[in-house]
Motif scaffolding. Sequence first.
Motif, mmCIF file in Angstrom:
data_model
loop_
_atom_site.group_PDB
_atom_site.id
_atom_site.type_symbol
_atom_site.label_atom_id
_atom_site.label_comp_id
_atom_site.label_asym_id
_atom_site.label_seq_id
_atom_site.Cartn_x
_atom_site.Cartn_y
_atom_site.Cartn_z
ATOM 1 N N ILE A 174 0.873 -1.179 0.000
ATOM 2 C CA ILE A 174 0.000 0.000 0.000
ATOM 3 C C ILE A 174 0.909 1.228 0.000
ATOM 4 N N ASP A 175 0.871 2.000 -1.066
ATOM 5 C CA ASP A 175 1.729 3.175 -1.173
ATOM 6 C C ASP A 175 1.049 4.346 -0.463
ATOM 7 N N VAL A 176 1.111 4.323 0.867
ATOM 8 C CA VAL A 176 0.394 5.315 1.665
ATOM 9 C C VAL A 176 0.906 6.717 1.393
ATOM 10 N N SER A 177 2.219 6.920 1.514
ATOM 11 C CA SER A 177 2.751 8.266 1.324
ATOM 12 C C SER A 177 2.540 8.740 -0.108
ATOM 13 N N GLY A 178 2.607 7.827 -1.067
ATOM 14 C CA GLY A 178 2.344 8.200 -2.455
ATOM 15 C C GLY A 178 0.929 8.714 -2.648
ATOM 16 N N MET A 179 -0.039 8.049 -2.019
ATOM 17 C CA MET A 179 -1.429 8.505 -2.101
ATOM 18 C C MET A 179 -1.581 9.875 -1.463
ATOM 19 N N LEU A 180 -0.903 10.094 -0.354
ATOM 20 C CA LEU A 180 -0.984 11.376 0.321
ATOM 21 C C LEU A 180 -0.337 12.475 -0.515
ATOM 22 N N PHE A 181 0.805 12.165 -1.150
ATOM 23 C CA PHE A 181 1.443 13.142 -2.041
ATOM 24 C C PHE A 181 0.467 13.579 -3.125
ATOM 25 N N ARG A 182 -0.172 12.585 -3.736
ATOM 26 C CA ARG A 182 -1.066 12.881 -4.868
ATOM 27 C C ARG A 182 -2.332 13.611 -4.432
ATOM 28 N N ALA A 183 -2.755 13.390 -3.178
ATOM 29 C CA ALA A 183 -3.988 14.020 -2.698
ATOM 30 C C ALA A 183 -3.776 15.466 -2.268
ATOM 31 N N ALA A 184 -2.522 15.878 -2.068
ATOM 32 C CA ALA A 184 -2.257 17.249 -1.635
ATOM 33 C C ALA A 184 -2.704 18.230 -2.711
ATOM 34 N N PRO A 185 -3.350 19.329 -2.318
ATOM 35 C CA PRO A 185 -3.863 20.275 -3.307
ATOM 36 C C PRO A 185 -2.782 21.060 -4.030
ATOM 37 N N ARG A 186 -1.567 21.075 -3.495
ATOM 38 C CA ARG A 186 -0.456 21.731 -4.191
ATOM 39 C C ARG A 186 0.846 21.043 -3.801
ATOM 40 N N ASP A 187 1.931 21.442 -4.436
ATOM 41 C CA ASP A 187 3.212 20.781 -4.207
ATOM 42 C C ASP A 187 3.627 20.871 -2.743
ATOM 43 N N LEU A 188 4.214 19.776 -2.268
ATOM 44 C CA LEU A 188 4.671 19.697 -0.885
ATOM 45 C C LEU A 188 6.170 19.929 -0.798
ATOM 46 N N GLY A 189 6.590 20.569 0.311
ATOM 47 C CA GLY A 189 8.007 20.777 0.552
ATOM 48 C C GLY A 189 8.669 19.539 1.109
ATOM 49 N N ASP A 190 9.978 19.625 1.283
ATOM 50 C CA ASP A 190 10.747 18.482 1.774
ATOM 51 C C ASP A 190 10.283 18.035 3.152
ATOM 52 N N GLY A 191 10.022 19.001 4.047
ATOM 53 C CA GLY A 191 9.589 18.641 5.394
ATOM 54 C C GLY A 191 8.294 17.869 5.382
ATOM 55 N N ALA A 192 7.364 18.283 4.526
ATOM 56 C CA ALA A 192 6.077 17.597 4.422
ATOM 57 C C ALA A 192 6.260 16.188 3.872
ATOM 58 N N ARG A 193 7.111 16.041 2.889
ATOM 59 C CA ARG A 193 7.351 14.715 2.314
ATOM 60 C C ARG A 193 7.952 13.763 3.345
ATOM 61 N N GLY A 194 8.880 14.273 4.147
ATOM 62 C CA GLY A 194 9.445 13.443 5.209
ATOM 63 C C GLY A 194 8.399 13.068 6.238
ATOM 64 N N GLY A 195 7.516 14.007 6.576
ATOM 65 C CA GLY A 195 6.452 13.730 7.542
ATOM 66 C C GLY A 195 5.477 12.685 7.047
ATOM 67 N N LEU A 196 5.150 12.718 5.751
ATOM 68 C CA LEU A 196 4.231 11.725 5.204
ATOM 69 C C LEU A 196 4.869 10.336 5.180
ATOM 70 N N ARG A 197 6.145 10.299 4.881
ATOM 71 C CA ARG A 197 6.860 9.010 4.956
ATOM 72 C C ARG A 197 6.855 8.491 6.395
ATOM 73 N N LEU A 198 7.041 9.408 7.340
ATOM 74 C CA LEU A 198 7.064 9.008 8.743
ATOM 75 C C LEU A 198 5.708 8.457 9.162
ATOM 76 N N PHE A 199 4.630 9.073 8.697
ATOM 77 C CA PHE A 199 3.288 8.563 8.990
ATOM 78 C C PHE A 199 3.127 7.145 8.442
ATOM 79 N N GLU A 200 3.560 6.928 7.215
ATOM 80 C CA GLU A 200 3.466 5.592 6.625
ATOM 81 C C GLU A 200 4.227 4.573 7.466
ATOM 82 N N GLN A 201 5.380 4.976 7.945
ATOM 83 C CA GLN A 201 6.179 4.091 8.791
ATOM 84 C C GLN A 201 5.464 3.781 10.090
ATOM 85 N N ARG A 202 4.891 4.802 10.741
ATOM 86 C CA ARG A 202 4.205 4.597 12.009
ATOM 87 C C ARG A 202 3.022 3.648 11.858
#
Length: 410
Positions: free
Chosen positions: A84-112
């Motif tokens: 399940i590509d959780v962080s990938g789905m979250l990236f795509r659902a964001a209404p605009r481009d995400l910064g590096d900090g946000a991308r790391g946070g979404l990966r961290l959520f997927e890990q948790r």
Amino acid sequence: MVRSVTDGGVALDSIGGMLRKSRERAGLSQDAAAEAVGINRVLLNYYEAGRRQVPLNVAAALARLYGTSLESLLAGEELVGSGIDVSGMLFRAAPRDLGDGARGGLRLFEQRVSEYIELAEEMGMALPGPGRSPFPAARGASAKEGAWAARQLRRQLNLGGGALGDPFQVLDEHVLIWRLPLGADLGEAPSGFFYNHPQAGFCIAVNSQMTLGRQVFTLAHEFAHAYFHSQNADVVVSMPGEDHGRERFADAFAGEFLVPSDELRRVVGELAPFDDLANPTLVVHLQRHFGVSFATLRVRLLQEKLISRSEYDALGEASPGRLALALGYRVHPADMGSYDLNPLAAQPTRVLLLVRAALERTVITPGDAAEILGTSTEEIRQLLARPGAADEERRIQQDLEDAAFGKHER
């Protein structure tokens, strides 16, 4: 799940290059990856360059963040996902481009979430599957409909019309709530998001890099998405400045959910003979009834047209903390300039209880628990601690027992 067996370093010269390649494949900057696992970016740079030995627990945490295992990373294998590509789905659902900090946070959520599911399965705990709301999907986006939905959900959850206390504790039994670093710049980071996980059910993440008051409001906002938008969307990423109808609905819901308008008007009516709402002292008194920040109550008074815009602006010049102390109240945590969140408080209660049970049954070690929760072994000791009552505490309990039961009943 990688089990930590030592606090020593990974004694392979090639580990640094593998970490760098895995990070780049995951699309994360050094800043985002370092922040997600709680280390300094310069230190991560040293690890990747082979200038310092990587501690085993750090290497394992980075591997999981990049969507692989330490064993696979050491073997030079490609990323291995959970299916399940959780962080990938979250990236795509964001209404605009995400910064590096946000991308790391979404990966961290997927890990948790992945760690929670894996441990739950290992412990034989049944997972709920995808969440289902008892309500039909919201059909409109007006403030009136959002407020109506908040009243309906309060009634459904038996929350009444008064203060919620700590919303994170109150709502934690209904959804899995994480507070994670999703990025300090809200121009390129979400305030929070909702995800209906196919195994773990309703999940909410709140950006822990915002003020406490903003975190509480965001929690209520994402709760609206869970119960009134999950019928049509498994993922909703909320970013400030977006003017979609769904977001306007959730904002109106959050205000009503935290400070119900009927109760607000009732309490204001009782206090009206003594003062006027333009006086910040009265607003501080109202805070104690609803248990919210001064800023939240100020916003709600304006939303309900109980104060004018000029009065709203004037209230913003007051110091709620100093006023509270002058009135003999404690300062509300959300009114403090800085707020330190205990790492364990950033985790869902169900996750903490599961980790504690796994530790007590020796299914995992304290090192494993620290990796799963992204915290230190000192916090894990706090999680397991059962300190005995002090003399004064025993006296207080004895005094109440004497009053409640009488000595003859003990």
